[in-house]
Structure formats: structure tokens, C-alpha cells
Design a protein around this motif. Structure first.
Motif, PDB file in Angstrom:
ATOM      1  N   ALA A 111       6.486  -5.795  15.908  1.00 56.44           N
ATOM      2  CA  ALA A 111       5.459  -6.547  14.601  1.00 56.44           C
ATOM      3  C   ALA A 111       5.461  -5.485  13.297  1.00 56.44           C
ATOM      4  CB  ALA A 111       4.203  -6.795  15.124  1.00 56.44           C
ATOM      5  N   VAL A 112       5.655  -6.260  12.367  1.00 54.08           N
ATOM      6  CA  VAL A 112       5.556  -5.424  11.010  1.00 54.08           C
ATOM      7  C   VAL A 112       4.219  -6.035  10.367  1.00 54.08           C
ATOM      8  CG1 VAL A 112       6.483  -5.139   8.608  1.00 54.08           C
ATOM      9  CG2 VAL A 112       7.960  -5.268  10.830  1.00 54.08           C
ATOM     10  N   ALA A 113       3.405  -5.203   9.901  1.00 49.63           N
ATOM     11  CA  ALA A 113       1.992  -5.579   9.434  1.00 49.63           C
ATOM     12  C   ALA A 113       1.854  -5.016   7.727  1.00 49.63           C
ATOM     13  CB  ALA A 113       0.818  -5.050  10.033  1.00 49.63           C
ATOM     14  N   PRO A 114       2.451  -6.083   6.931  1.00 53.99           N
ATOM     15  CA  PRO A 114       2.629  -5.861   5.447  1.00 53.99           C
ATOM     16  C   PRO A 114       1.046  -5.746   4.998  1.00 53.99           C
ATOM     17  CG  PRO A 114       4.073  -7.404   6.006  1.00 53.99           C
ATOM     18  CD  PRO A 114       3.432  -7.382   7.086  1.00 53.99           C
ATOM     19  N   GLY A 115       0.948  -4.971   3.805  1.00 55.09           N
ATOM     20  CA  GLY A 115      -0.535  -5.117   3.211  1.00 55.09           C
ATOM     21  C   GLY A 115      -0.294  -6.182   2.146  1.00 55.09           C
ATOM     22  N   ALA A 116      -0.692  -5.936   0.980  1.00 53.97           N
ATOM     23  CA  ALA A 116      -0.308  -7.003  -0.243  1.00 53.97           C
ATOM     24  C   ALA A 116       1.202  -6.792  -0.549  1.00 53.97           C
ATOM     25  CB  ALA A 116      -1.155  -6.761  -1.150  1.00 53.97           C
ATOM     26  N   VAL A 117       1.898  -7.883  -0.680  1.00 55.40           N
ATOM     27  CA  VAL A 117       3.429  -7.704  -0.878  1.00 55.40           C
ATOM     28  C   VAL A 117       3.589  -8.577  -2.056  1.00 55.40           C
ATOM     29  CG1 VAL A 117       5.751  -8.162  -0.405  1.00 55.40           C
ATOM     30  CG2 VAL A 117       3.880  -7.489   1.473  1.00 55.40           C
ATOM     31  N   ASP A 118       4.528  -8.234  -3.185  1.00 54.46           N
ATOM     32  CA  ASP A 118       4.479  -8.939  -4.302  1.00 54.46           C
ATOM     33  C   ASP A 118       5.480 -10.351  -4.162  1.00 54.46           C
ATOM     34  OD1 ASP A 118       4.397  -9.703  -6.987  1.00 54.46           O
ATOM     35  OD2 ASP A 118       6.061  -8.016  -7.548  1.00 54.46           O
ATOM     36  N   THR A 119       4.622 -11.047  -3.645  1.00 55.52           N
ATOM     37  CA  THR A 119       5.481 -12.555  -3.349  1.00 55.52           C
ATOM     38  C   THR A 119       4.639 -13.484  -3.881  1.00 55.52           C
ATOM     39  OG1 THR A 119       4.455 -12.748  -1.194  1.00 55.52           O
ATOM     40  CG2 THR A 119       6.246 -11.323  -1.086  1.00 55.52           C
ATOM     41  N   ASN A 120       5.098 -14.843  -3.628  1.00 56.29           N
ATOM     42  CA  ASN A 120       4.064 -15.905  -4.251  1.00 56.29           C
ATOM     43  C   ASN A 120       2.989 -16.093  -3.372  1.00 56.29           C
ATOM     44  OD1 ASN A 120       6.397 -16.732  -5.896  1.00 56.29           O
ATOM     45  ND2 ASN A 120       7.203 -18.150  -4.487  1.00 56.29           N
ATOM     46  N   MET A 121       2.432 -15.444  -2.203  1.00 56.72           N
ATOM     47  CA  MET A 121       1.429 -15.657  -1.601  1.00 56.72           C
ATOM     48  C   MET A 121       0.166 -15.042  -2.345  1.00 56.72           C
ATOM     49  SD  MET A 121       1.463 -14.710   2.564  1.00 56.72           S
ATOM     50  CE  MET A 121       1.823 -16.239   3.734  1.00 56.72           C
ATOM     51  N   LEU A 122       0.697 -14.238  -3.326  1.00 57.05           N
ATOM     52  CA  LEU A 122      -0.510 -13.592  -4.299  1.00 57.05           C
ATOM     53  C   LEU A 122      -0.692 -14.559  -5.348  1.00 57.05           C
ATOM     54  CD1 LEU A 122       0.511  -9.768  -4.477  1.00 57.05           C
ATOM     55  CD2 LEU A 122      -1.239 -11.159  -2.868  1.00 57.05           C
ATOM     56  N   ALA A 123      -0.084 -15.862  -5.516  1.00 54.76           N
ATOM     57  CA  ALA A 123      -0.252 -16.633  -6.639  1.00 54.76           C
ATOM     58  C   ALA A 123      -1.718 -17.085  -6.890  1.00 54.76           C
ATOM     59  CB  ALA A 123       0.820 -17.714  -6.501  1.00 54.76           C
TER      60      ALA A 123
END
Length: 240
Positions: A175-187
Motif C-alpha cells: 500500500a501507498v499512504a499519501p498525506g495531502a496531495v495536490d489534487t481535486n480532493m483538496l477542493a
């Protein structure tokens, strides 16, 4: 021999970056998406310079019919990269049952069902790889993202347990566990809120989708041949 990878959620930021990164490495791509037809068409155009096979598959993974549709359109396969996901922000007590059901279906039932049904095809290869894109919140939990944290944590438990069943069949799962990624999920966050989040991250910025896709590419490669059942954190030191 040709290598085929299924990327779910290929129309999203991390999915798109993963598709481009793997196409550069010569992977043939099953590109799953649900509603974002425009983004997939743009992705297909961006992938035309690479001499790889591109197979777009539309399917709603929050439904049994959509999951079966995706499974039935996969033939030869060497790897699965499960990137699909939805988020929900708010108090747990106010979370609608519909959201709880959809969260479970997309983040846990769908990947388990897809992997279960495609496992015989994966085991035809000498080695195969699976990567689930989880989240920092699956590792530590987040207030106002309780349902999301729960299903992302369940993904990590699945990876750790399933890896022990299939390692001797030549199948690796991580698994990869990203933190805050600059994508639309931060909209959902305001610019001020985003700046506050960045201040909490030791590296001082959000991850780019490419930084996540590079990690996925590593886990699908022979360079990670002795790694299975692990969670690689891509979070800028936000949670250690």
C-alpha cells in the motif's frame, strides 16, 4: 512479453500520473473510470506518444454491476493499482448512511472483490504485483473524516493479511499512504485552510501526484522484489 496493469480511478490526479508513469515504463494499461469521460479522453491523448495498448473501461465501483463489468473486461493482467476513492468531510454522527455504504463499497468491497476474482489470472505469471492507494488517515485517523479513515485503515489491514497468503504464489501486495496531495480532493478546503495544512507538514508543501505515482511505479518494479505487505508513507514527514 507484454505487461498489463489495471489502474482504477485513472481519471483522477494520482491515477492519471500513475498511468503516464507506467506507460513510460512500457506497461499496457486498463484505464478504469466512472463519470469523468472528459478527463479520460484527455489522458488517452496524452498517452498516444507511448507505444502501449490503452483499454478504457467505464464502471461504477459503488455498485455490484459496475464491479462485475470491470472484472469481466480484464483479460491478461500482471498488476493491479487500486487508486479509486471518495472522501467525506463532516462529523461522523451527521454522516448519511448512503455515504457510509458507498465508502465501504468503493474503498473495501470493490478492491477485495476485484483482487479475489482476478487472482487466478495474476497467478499465471511468475510474479505479479498489487498496490492499493490508502491514506495517512488510514494510519493515524482524522477527526471529521472518521468514515474515510476507517475504510483506509481497513485497506492496510487487508494488505498486511493478504500478503501472507499469496507471497509464495509470486504475488506481492503493498500500500501507498499519501498525506495531502495536490489534487481535486483538496477542493473542499479554502486557500487559507490549505496554507494552514501546509504549515503543519514538515516539508512545507503538498505532495504532487507524480511523487505518489513514482512510489507506485517502484512497488510494481523488480526493484521492490523483496517488499510485500508493507505501507509506504508519502506524506512529507506529516506522520511518522
Amino acid at each position: 512479453m507484454k505487461k498489463y496493469v489495471l489502474i482504477t480511478g485513472a481519471s483522477g490526479g494520482i491515477g492519471k500520473a500513475t498511468a503516464i508513469e507506467l506507460a513510460k515504463k512500457g506497461w499496457n494499461l486498463y484505464l478504469h473510470y466512472n463519470q469523468n469521460t472528459v478527463a479520460v479522453k484527455q489522458l488517452l491523448n496524452e498517452l498516444t506518444p507511448y507505444d502501449v495498448e490503452l483499454i478504457p473501461i467505464q464502471a461504477d465501483l459503488s455498485t455490484d454491476e459496475g464491479i462485475e463489468k470491470l472484472i469481466n473486461n480484464i483479460f491478461h493482467i500482471n498488476a493491479i493499482c487500486y487508486v479509486s476513492g471518495i472522501s467525506h468531510y463532516g462529523l461522523f454522527i451527521d454522516t448519511p448512511d448512503e455515504i457510509l455504504n458507498k465508502m465501504w463499497k468503493i474503498h473495501m468491497y470493490a478492491p477485495m472483490k476485484i483482487i479475489k476474482e482476478l487472482l487466478p489470472k495474476l497467478m499465471r505469471n511468475s510474479t505479479s504485483q498489487i498496490v492499493l492507494v490508502s491514506s495517512i488517515w488510514g494510519q493515524t485517523g482524522a477527526s471529521c473524516e472518521v468514515a474515510y479513515s476507517t475504510v483506509k485503515g481497513a485497506q492496510l489491514a487487508f494488505v498486511k493479511a493478504f500478503s501472507k497468503e499469496v507471497a509464495r504464489n509470486g504475488v506481492r501486495i503493498n500500500a501507498v499512504a499519501p498525506g495531502a496531495v495536490d489534487t481535486n480532493m483538496l477542493a473542499m478546503f479554502s486557500q487559507e485552510e490549505k496554507l494552514e495544512i501546509e504549515e503543519d507538514i514538515p516539508i512545507g508543501r503538498f505532495a504532487s501526484p507524480n511523487e505518489v505515482s513514482n512510489t507506485i511505479s517502484f512497488l510494481l518494479s523488480e526493484k521492490s522484489s523483496y517488499i510485500t505487505g508493507q505501507v509506504l508513507s508519502v506524506n512529507g514527514g506529516w506522520y511518522t
